[in-house]
Design an enzyme around this catalytic site. Structure first.
Site, PDB file in Angstrom:
ATOM      1  N   ARG A 134     -46.508  10.352  47.633  1.00 33.98           N
ATOM      2  CA  ARG A 134     -47.921  10.664  47.870  1.00 33.98           C
ATOM      3  C   ARG A 134     -48.411   9.944  49.112  1.00 33.98           C
ATOM      4  O   ARG A 134     -47.854   8.922  49.536  1.00 33.98           O
ATOM      5  CB  ARG A 134     -48.784  10.254  46.677  1.00 33.98           C
ATOM      6  N   ASN A 136     -50.825   7.499  51.095  1.00 33.15           N
ATOM      7  CA  ASN A 136     -51.478   6.257  50.702  1.00 33.15           C
ATOM      8  C   ASN A 136     -52.691   5.961  51.578  1.00 33.15           C
ATOM      9  O   ASN A 136     -53.819   6.104  51.125  1.00 33.15           O
ATOM     10  CB  ASN A 136     -50.489   5.093  50.744  1.00 33.15           C
ATOM     11  N   ASN A 187     -49.413   1.647  54.921  1.00 34.30           N
ATOM     12  CA  ASN A 187     -50.763   1.140  54.697  1.00 34.30           C
ATOM     13  C   ASN A 187     -51.577   1.105  55.980  1.00 34.30           C
ATOM     14  O   ASN A 187     -51.591   2.070  56.725  1.00 34.30           O
ATOM     15  CB  ASN A 187     -50.720  -0.205  53.975  1.00 34.30           C
ATOM     16  N   ASP A 241     -52.345  -4.967  53.047  1.00 32.73           N
ATOM     17  CA  ASP A 241     -52.703  -3.633  52.543  1.00 32.73           C
ATOM     18  C   ASP A 241     -53.502  -2.900  53.620  1.00 32.73           C
ATOM     19  O   ASP A 241     -52.987  -2.609  54.682  1.00 32.73           O
ATOM     20  CB  ASP A 241     -53.480  -3.799  51.234  1.00 32.73           C
TER      21      ASP A 241
END
Length: 338
Positions: A134, A136, A187, A241
Site C-alpha cells: 500500500r 504510505n 516515508n 517517519d
C-alpha cells in the site's frame, strides 16, 4: 497527564547538540526557547493518524487515519472537523489544483470529490506483485508532480516485509514512473527552497537520504545519507517517519516511538532541536500551517495501545497537536497540478 482540547501545555523546545559539538556544552549553556504545544483535536484518530497537509488557500488542515480508512479536514478558525470514510487504507491526502483531493488509496492514486464523496482512480501500482502492499506517504514537488512510496505486507505484529516497497511519481499527464526500489517503509519527503535537493526517508534503516534533484525533469541522483539514526537508541529516537522542511532548509522529522519531533540540519546531520510531545509516543508526521506558516502541526497514532496504557501513559495518543513559538516557519505546500 490529561489535557483538555482547550488547555495549553507550556513546554520547552530545547536546543541540543550532536556528539561532535559536546565541547560547546562545557563552555556555553545550551540556549532554550519557549514554545506552546496545544492538542487541537484530542484522540481524534482511532488508529494511525498521518499525512498532515496544510491547504494555504482554504486555511484548513487535511490529514488521514491510514488504518481507519479516513480522510480528515480541520478548520482551526471554527475548531470544527469532519471526515470521509473510504473503502481502503489511505496513505496520504493532497489538494488538486483543478479541484478536489488526490489520495493514496491502497495501491491506487485516486481523486476524491469532497462534496459528493465520489472516488476516481487515476492510476495503480504493483498490481502484479501477488502480495499486499500500500501507499504510505506522499508529497508534491515544486512542479506539481506527486511523489509517493509504498510499503510491503505485515509479516508479524508491527513487522513488515523488508525492501518490498518502491518510490513512484505521478506526473502531470498521469503517467507513473518508479524512482526508487527496495524500500522498506517509504516515508517523509521534502525539497529545499532552491529545488536542487530532495530529502527522503526510509524508516527501517532509520535514515534520511538526500538526492540531487532536477526540477525540470524530476530526475533524482547522487543518493547519500543526510541524517543517520541507526546508531542512536531506538527508545529515544524511534523510527524516522513523516517530515517537513522550514525556510532555512532544516528538516523536522516525526520519529515514531520516540514521543518527539526532531529538527536536523540535513547538510551536516546535526540535531538542532527537539520538541517533546506529552502523552503520546507514536509520532507520525508534521507540517507547517497557519496564516504565516509558523505553526507546526503534528499527528500521532494509537495502534495496539491497551486501555490501561492509554489511560496512564499515552492519554494523548491519536491526537493532532499544534506547536507555536519555534521561531521557524515553512513554505506553502505544493499541490497536484495534473
Amino acid at each position: 497527564m490529561f489535557i483538555s482540547s482547550k488547555a495549553l501545555w507550556r513546554g520547552t523546545l530545547s536546543k541540543t547538540f550532536s556528539k561532535t559539538d559536546r565541547h560547546h556544552r562545557r563552555s556555553n549553556n545550551s540556549t532554550m526557547s519557549s514554545g506552546t504545544l496545544e492538542p487541537v483535536l484530542k484522540n481524534v484518530f482511532t488508529k494511525l493518524g498521518e499525512g498532515p497537509h496544510w491547504d494555504h488557500v482554504q486555511q484548513k488542515l487535511y490529514c488521514v487515519d491510514i488504518l481507519a480508512n479516513r480522510v480528515y479536514r480541520y478548520d482551526p478558525e471554527t475548531n470544527q472537523h469532519d471526515y470521509k470514510q473510504l473503502d481502503d487504507n489511505v496513505g496520504f491526502v493532497i489538494p488538486r489544483k483543478s479541484g478536489g483531493l488526490v489520495l493514496g488509496l491502497g495501491r491506487r492514486f485516486a481523486h476524491l470529490d469532497w462534496d459528493t464523496g465520489a472516488v476516481t482512480t487515476l492510476g495503480e501500482v504493483e498490481k502484479d506483485l501477488g502480495v499486499f502492499s500500500r501507499f504510505n506517504d506522499g508529497k508534491c514537488d515544486p512542479k506539481g508532480r506527486l511523489w509517493a512510496g509504498t510499503m510491503g505486507p505485515e509479516i508479524g505484529p508491527t513487522q513488515f516485509e523488508p525492501q518490498a516497497g518502491n518510490l513512484y511519481v505521478l506526473d502531470l499527464d498521469r503517467s507513473i514512473e518508479k524512482k526508487e526500489k527496495k524500500v522498506s517503509i517509504s516515508n517523509g519527503l521534502a525539497w529545499t527552497g532552491d529545488c536542487k535537493t530532495f530529502y527522503y526517508i526510509d524508516s527501517i534503516p532509520r535514515k534520511v537520504y538526500a538526492y540531487d534533484y532536477d526540477l525540470e525533469t524530476g530526475n533524482i541522483s547522487n543518493r547519500r545519507t543526510a541524517v543517520d539514526l541507526s546508531d542512536k537508541p531506538i527508545e529515544e529516537y524511534g523510527l524516522p517517519d513523516g517530515m517537513t522542511i522550514d525556510t532555512d532548509d532544516n528538516i523536522w522529522v516525526a520519529c515514531y516511538g520516540s514521543g518527539a519531533v526532531f529538527k536536523f540540519d540535513p547538510r551536516s546531520g546535526k540535531l538542532l532541536q527537539k520538541v517533546d510531545i506529552p502523552g503520546a509516543k507514536q509520532i507520525t508526521s508534521v507540517c507547517w500551517g497557519g496564516k504565516n506558516l509558523d505553526e507546526l502541526y503534528v499527528t500521532c497514532g494509537r495502534v495496539a495501545i491497551s486501555p490501561e496504557e492509554f489511560k496512564t501513559k499515552q492519554p494523548n495518543a491519536g491526537s493532532i497537536f499544534k506547536v507555536t513559538g519555534t521561531g521557524c516557519k515553512g513554505r506553502p505546500a505544493f499541490v497536484y497540478k495534473g
